[in-house]
Write a protein that holds these residues in place. Structure first.
Motif, PDB file in Angstrom:
ATOM      1  N   ASP A 195       0.835  -1.210   0.000  1.00  0.00           N
ATOM      2  CA  ASP A 195       0.000   0.000   0.000  1.00  0.00           C
ATOM      3  C   ASP A 195       0.863   1.251   0.000  1.00  0.00           C
ATOM      4  O   ASP A 195       0.577   2.226  -0.713  1.00  0.00           O
ATOM      5  N   LYS A 196       1.918   1.231   0.798  1.00  0.00           N
ATOM      6  CA  LYS A 196       2.828   2.378   0.868  1.00  0.00           C
ATOM      7  C   LYS A 196       3.493   2.637  -0.484  1.00  0.00           C
ATOM      8  O   LYS A 196       3.601   3.791  -0.936  1.00  0.00           O
ATOM      9  N   GLU A 197       3.954   1.566  -1.121  1.00  0.00           N
ATOM     10  CA  GLU A 197       4.635   1.718  -2.407  1.00  0.00           C
ATOM     11  C   GLU A 197       3.687   2.242  -3.481  1.00  0.00           C
ATOM     12  O   GLU A 197       4.060   3.103  -4.290  1.00  0.00           O
ATOM     13  N   VAL A 198       2.448   1.712  -3.481  1.00  0.00           N
ATOM     14  CA  VAL A 198       1.458   2.183  -4.469  1.00  0.00           C
ATOM     15  C   VAL A 198       1.143   3.655  -4.235  1.00  0.00           C
ATOM     16  O   VAL A 198       1.072   4.459  -5.188  1.00  0.00           O
ATOM     17  N   ALA A 199       0.947   4.017  -2.938  1.00  0.00           N
ATOM     18  CA  ALA A 199       0.624   5.408  -2.611  1.00  0.00           C
ATOM     19  C   ALA A 199       1.790   6.331  -2.952  1.00  0.00           C
ATOM     20  O   ALA A 199       1.577   7.453  -3.447  1.00  0.00           O
ATOM     21  N   LYS A 200       3.012   5.869  -2.714  1.00  0.00           N
ATOM     22  CA  LYS A 200       4.188   6.697  -3.024  1.00  0.00           C
ATOM     23  C   LYS A 200       4.334   6.879  -4.533  1.00  0.00           C
ATOM     24  O   LYS A 200       4.676   7.980  -5.008  1.00  0.00           O
ATOM     25  N   GLU A 201       4.079   5.819  -5.260  1.00  0.00           N
ATOM     26  CA  GLU A 201       4.163   5.916  -6.722  1.00  0.00           C
ATOM     27  C   GLU A 201       3.120   6.903  -7.246  1.00  0.00           C
ATOM     28  O   GLU A 201       3.408   7.725  -8.135  1.00  0.00           O
ATOM     29  N   LYS A 202       1.911   6.838  -6.688  1.00  0.00           N
ATOM     30  CA  LYS A 202       0.855   7.756  -7.087  1.00  0.00           C
ATOM     31  C   LYS A 202       1.222   9.183  -6.707  1.00  0.00           C
ATOM     32  O   LYS A 202       0.974  10.133  -7.481  1.00  0.00           O
ATOM     33  N   GLU A 203       1.800   9.356  -5.517  1.00  0.00           N
ATOM     34  CA  GLU A 203       2.227  10.684  -5.064  1.00  0.00           C
ATOM     35  C   GLU A 203       3.285  11.264  -5.998  1.00  0.00           C
ATOM     36  O   GLU A 203       3.207  12.429  -6.412  1.00  0.00           O
ATOM     37  N   ASP A 204       4.302  10.446  -6.303  1.00  0.00           N
ATOM     38  CA  ASP A 204       5.378  10.927  -7.185  1.00  0.00           C
ATOM     39  C   ASP A 204       4.839  11.348  -8.549  1.00  0.00           C
ATOM     40  O   ASP A 204       5.253  12.377  -9.111  1.00  0.00           O
ATOM     41  N   LYS A 205       3.910  10.540  -9.084  1.00  0.00           N
ATOM     42  CA  LYS A 205       3.342  10.851 -10.392  1.00  0.00           C
ATOM     43  C   LYS A 205       2.549  12.144 -10.346  1.00  0.00           C
ATOM     44  O   LYS A 205       2.669  13.008 -11.247  1.00  0.00           O
ATOM     45  N   THR A 206       1.761  12.317  -9.269  1.00  0.00           N
ATOM     46  CA  THR A 206       0.949  13.530  -9.134  1.00  0.00           C
ATOM     47  C   THR A 206       1.818  14.764  -8.965  1.00  0.00           C
ATOM     48  O   THR A 206       1.536  15.827  -9.553  1.00  0.00           O
ATOM     49  N   GLU A 345      -2.536  10.901   1.796  1.00  0.00           N
ATOM     50  CA  GLU A 345      -2.764   9.451   1.772  1.00  0.00           C
ATOM     51  C   GLU A 345      -1.443   8.693   1.743  1.00  0.00           C
ATOM     52  O   GLU A 345      -1.292   7.651   2.400  1.00  0.00           O
ATOM     53  N   SER A 346      -0.472   9.222   1.011  1.00  0.00           N
ATOM     54  CA  SER A 346       0.851   8.583   0.960  1.00  0.00           C
ATOM     55  C   SER A 346       1.540   8.647   2.320  1.00  0.00           C
ATOM     56  O   SER A 346       2.150   7.667   2.778  1.00  0.00           O
ATOM     57  N   LYS A 347       1.412   9.797   2.992  1.00  0.00           N
ATOM     58  CA  LYS A 347       2.014   9.930   4.322  1.00  0.00           C
ATOM     59  C   LYS A 347       1.375   8.966   5.315  1.00  0.00           C
ATOM     60  O   LYS A 347       2.058   8.335   6.126  1.00  0.00           O
ATOM     61  N   LYS A 348       0.052   8.853   5.262  1.00  0.00           N
ATOM     62  CA  LYS A 348      -0.647   7.932   6.154  1.00  0.00           C
ATOM     63  C   LYS A 348      -0.216   6.495   5.901  1.00  0.00           C
ATOM     64  O   LYS A 348      -0.042   5.704   6.837  1.00  0.00           O
ATOM     65  N   ALA A 349      -0.054   6.145   4.632  1.00  0.00           N
ATOM     66  CA  ALA A 349       0.384   4.793   4.290  1.00  0.00           C
ATOM     67  C   ALA A 349       1.782   4.516   4.838  1.00  0.00           C
ATOM     68  O   ALA A 349       2.072   3.406   5.316  1.00  0.00           O
ATOM     69  N   GLN A 350       2.657   5.529   4.780  1.00  0.00           N
ATOM     70  CA  GLN A 350       4.012   5.374   5.331  1.00  0.00           C
ATOM     71  C   GLN A 350       3.965   5.193   6.842  1.00  0.00           C
ATOM     72  O   GLN A 350       4.686   4.362   7.406  1.00  0.00           O
ATOM     73  N   VAL A 351       3.095   5.991   7.516  1.00  0.00           N
ATOM     74  CA  VAL A 351       2.967   5.890   8.976  1.00  0.00           C
ATOM     75  C   VAL A 351       2.463   4.507   9.373  1.00  0.00           C
ATOM     76  O   VAL A 351       2.984   3.865  10.299  1.00  0.00           O
ATOM     77  N   LEU A 352       1.442   4.024   8.666  1.00  0.00           N
ATOM     78  CA  LEU A 352       0.883   2.707   8.973  1.00  0.00           C
ATOM     79  C   LEU A 352       1.918   1.611   8.761  1.00  0.00           C
ATOM     80  O   LEU A 352       2.008   0.662   9.558  1.00  0.00           O
ATOM     81  N   PHE A 353       2.715   1.735   7.710  1.00  0.00           N
ATOM     82  CA  PHE A 353       3.763   0.730   7.470  1.00  0.00           C
ATOM     83  C   PHE A 353       4.820   0.769   8.569  1.00  0.00           C
ATOM     84  O   PHE A 353       5.254  -0.285   9.061  1.00  0.00           O
ATOM     85  N   LYS A 354       5.250   1.981   8.969  1.00  0.00           N
ATOM     86  CA  LYS A 354       6.255   2.094  10.023  1.00  0.00           C
ATOM     87  C   LYS A 354       5.744   1.487  11.332  1.00  0.00           C
ATOM     88  O   LYS A 354       6.499   0.827  12.053  1.00  0.00           O
ATOM     89  N   GLU A 355       4.491   1.727  11.637  1.00  0.00           N
ATOM     90  CA  GLU A 355       3.914   1.150  12.860  1.00  0.00           C
ATOM     91  C   GLU A 355       3.894  -0.376  12.776  1.00  0.00           C
ATOM     92  O   GLU A 355       4.216  -1.073  13.753  1.00  0.00           O
ATOM     93  N   ALA A 356       3.497  -0.898  11.615  1.00  0.00           N
ATOM     94  CA  ALA A 356       3.465  -2.355  11.435  1.00  0.00           C
ATOM     95  C   ALA A 356       4.872  -2.945  11.491  1.00  0.00           C
ATOM     96  O   ALA A 356       5.091  -4.019  12.079  1.00  0.00           O
ATOM     97  N   ASP A 357       5.833  -2.233  10.909  1.00  0.00           N
ATOM     98  CA  ASP A 357       7.223  -2.703  10.929  1.00  0.00           C
ATOM     99  C   ASP A 357       7.765  -2.714  12.355  1.00  0.00           C
ATOM    100  O   ASP A 357       8.449  -3.656  12.765  1.00  0.00           O
ATOM    101  N   GLN A 358       7.419  -1.671  13.133  1.00  0.00           N
ATOM    102  CA  GLN A 358       7.876  -1.607  14.521  1.00  0.00           C
ATOM    103  C   GLN A 358       7.235  -2.707  15.350  1.00  0.00           C
ATOM    104  O   GLN A 358       7.869  -3.283  16.243  1.00  0.00           O
TER     105      GLN A 358
END
Length: 506
Positions: A195-206, A345-358
């Motif tokens: 989800d983070k990667e998809v959101a980041k890719e969408k963010e970069d494109k936008t 949305e990309s930032k939220k996806a990164q936060v959720l991933f970091k929490e899951a990773d931790q």
């Protein structure tokens, strides 16, 4: 458990044996030689030639205790000080026997409680009275104290064993659930990673699209300002462009021109895109904001600055300052609402991933700690398991020492300074030869000492009714030994070891 250890019975048995041997010696025509155990009397047969106990020499019986050392092993002079490497045996009837160096025989100092080491002086002036009876009485009192201590400690030890086994069982039971949690957490993390990667890719494109739009807008504004179409923005063109009238007095002043032109006479498109466009864009944005919000440009509310400009202040209002606002990332500030939503949305996806990773890392750390604890040697009956990780301190004139059992030992100065690791848990060792097992801990791999080698420490354990750090000393520089009391070592069988040490010290 009742401790059966009666010194009186032992002493009576010793006296009976002593009497029997004396009788046998008389029958066989033996003479009791000064300075030898009764059991060795048969080796010194009266009137017969004597062979040194190492077998190297045979001498006449008269040479025994004649104050001249004939045997290399000193066995012909057990009762004199003639041999430098000889020993004298004190019978000490009624108390513990003792062996002292031959050099102490007839030296005027009473080493044996029966005074036998000062036989020459005793004959002349009764220099050493027999104190064995008094010592034996005191020894029995002390022995009873030790026996009582071990008896009470042994009962507490049994409780520690039960508690330790229960705690280890609990830790063992955690392994499978933890592994299941880690597996679930890793699966969730992998989903959130995608989800983070998809959101980041969408963010970069936008953002790339926004940059392209911004660039097109910048080129359009450049062409509007460049009225003479020479692909340059000059001072006269800036003065003619009303957007640069920041104070709205109807005139673009020289200061306002300098702010935009940076004291340059002209801007080409490249300079405009890299520098001038941000300032023009900011002016356009500010004008638009003022028109929409009906606010005085001189007084922008703190809430607006914090939300839209990432600007922090302790005051309720701030004087409007172009440089302050320009310091923020202007392009992000001017993104469209759609772009801002995608970025959020990309930032939220990164936060959720970091929490899951931790979460995965925390669970893995818990599993590692459980397995590490289960791998430690907590004694033959897990009698030390309940104390795993428990810490105890001792303060002297300079330092505070902290012992965390099965983990590490630290030292910190009382007057302030960095904490130093003296050692981390290594395992069990024997600091004293023949001591019972599980009586000495080794903590090594501490911080380097004088940049030469790492510090290490021995922790010697003794019986006590509660865990307590008794003393700390340095064997050598940066080599430490600690004395620690606890019930886990109150083993009844170890009294024999203590008795042996006591006899050796007499």
């Amino acid at each position: 458990m009742e401790i059966i250890y009666n010194l009186d019975i032992v002493l009576i048995i010793n006296l009976l044996i002593h009497s029997i041997i004396l009788t046998k010696c008389s029958v066989r025509n033996f003479e009791i030689i000064k300075g030898i155990p009764i059991k060795n009397a048969k080796l010194y047969a009266y009137g017969e030639d004597f062979t040194c106990l190492d077998g190297t020499l045979t001498i006449p019986f008269s040479y025994i205790n004649d104050d001249y050392c004939d045997c290399i092993d000193s066995s012909d002079e057990p009762g004199t000080s003639a041999c430098p490497n000889g020993t004298f045996y004190c019978t000490n009837k009624g108390h513990f026997p003792l062996v002292v160096p031959s050099s102490r025989v007839n030296d005027g100092i009473c080493d044996c409680c029966d005074g036998s080491d000062e036989w020459a002086n005793n004959v002349q002036k009764d220099a050493c009275p027999n104190t064995c009876k008094n010592l034996s009485h005191a020894s029995r009192i002390e022995a009873k104290k030790i026996d009582d201590l071990f008896a009470l400690g042994f009962e507490i030890r049994k409780q520690l064993i039960a508690k330790g086994k229960y705690l280890l069982s609990q830790k063992q039971d955690k392994i499978i659930p933890l592994m299941a949690k880690i597996k679930d957490a890793q699966f969730k993390r992998s989903i959130l990673f995608n989800d983070k990667e998809v959101a980041k890719e969408k963010e970069d494109k936008t953002i790339e699209e926004e940059k392209s739009n911004q660039q097109n807008k910048a080129i359009k504004i450049f062409n509007e300002i460049d009225t003479n179409k020479n692909n340059k923005i000059e001072v006269e063109e800036v003065i003619a462009y009303s957007i640069f009238d920041q104070n709205k007095d109807g005139v673009v002043s020289q200061d306002e021109v300098n702010y935009f032109m940076e004291n340059k006479k002209e801007f080409d498109l490249k300079d405009f895109l890299s520098n001038g466009w941000n300032r023009v864009n900011l002016l356009i944005f500010t004008k638009s904001f003022d028109e929409k919000q009906h606010l005085d440009k001189k007084n922008i509310k703190k809430e607006f600055l914090n939300q839209d400009f990432n600007y922090n202040s302790e005051n309720e209002t701030e004087i409007y300052n172009i440089e302050d606002i320009e310091a923020v990332r202007l392009n992000k500030l001017l993104y469209t609402e759609k772009t801002k939503i995608i970025i959020d949305e990309s930032k939220k996806a990164q936060v959720l991933f970091k929490e899951a990773d931790q979460t995965v890392k925390d669970l893995q750390k818990q599993l590692y700690d459980v397995r590490k604890s289960l791998s430690k040697n907590f004694g033959s009956e897990d009698e030390f398991a309940a104390l795993d990780g428990q810490c105890y301190e001792l303060t002297n004139d300079e330092y505070v020492y902290k012992l965390c059992l099965f983990e590490k030992i630290t030292q910190r100065p009382i007057k302030g300074g960095p904490e130093v690791i003296l050692g981390v848990w290594k395992g069990w060792t024997n600091f004293i030869n023949d001591e019972p097992q599980y009586h000495t801990m080794l903590y090594d791999r501490g911080q380097y000492c004088l940049n030469h080698y790492q510090r290490f420490a021995y922790v010697h354990l003794s019986c006590g009714l509660e865990p307590k750090l008794i003393s700390v000393s340095e064997l050598n520089r940066c080599e430490y030994i600690m004395e620690f009391e606890l019930p886990s070592v109150c083993v009844i069988q170890d009294i024999k070891y203590l008795r042996k040490l006591e006899r050796e010290e007499l």
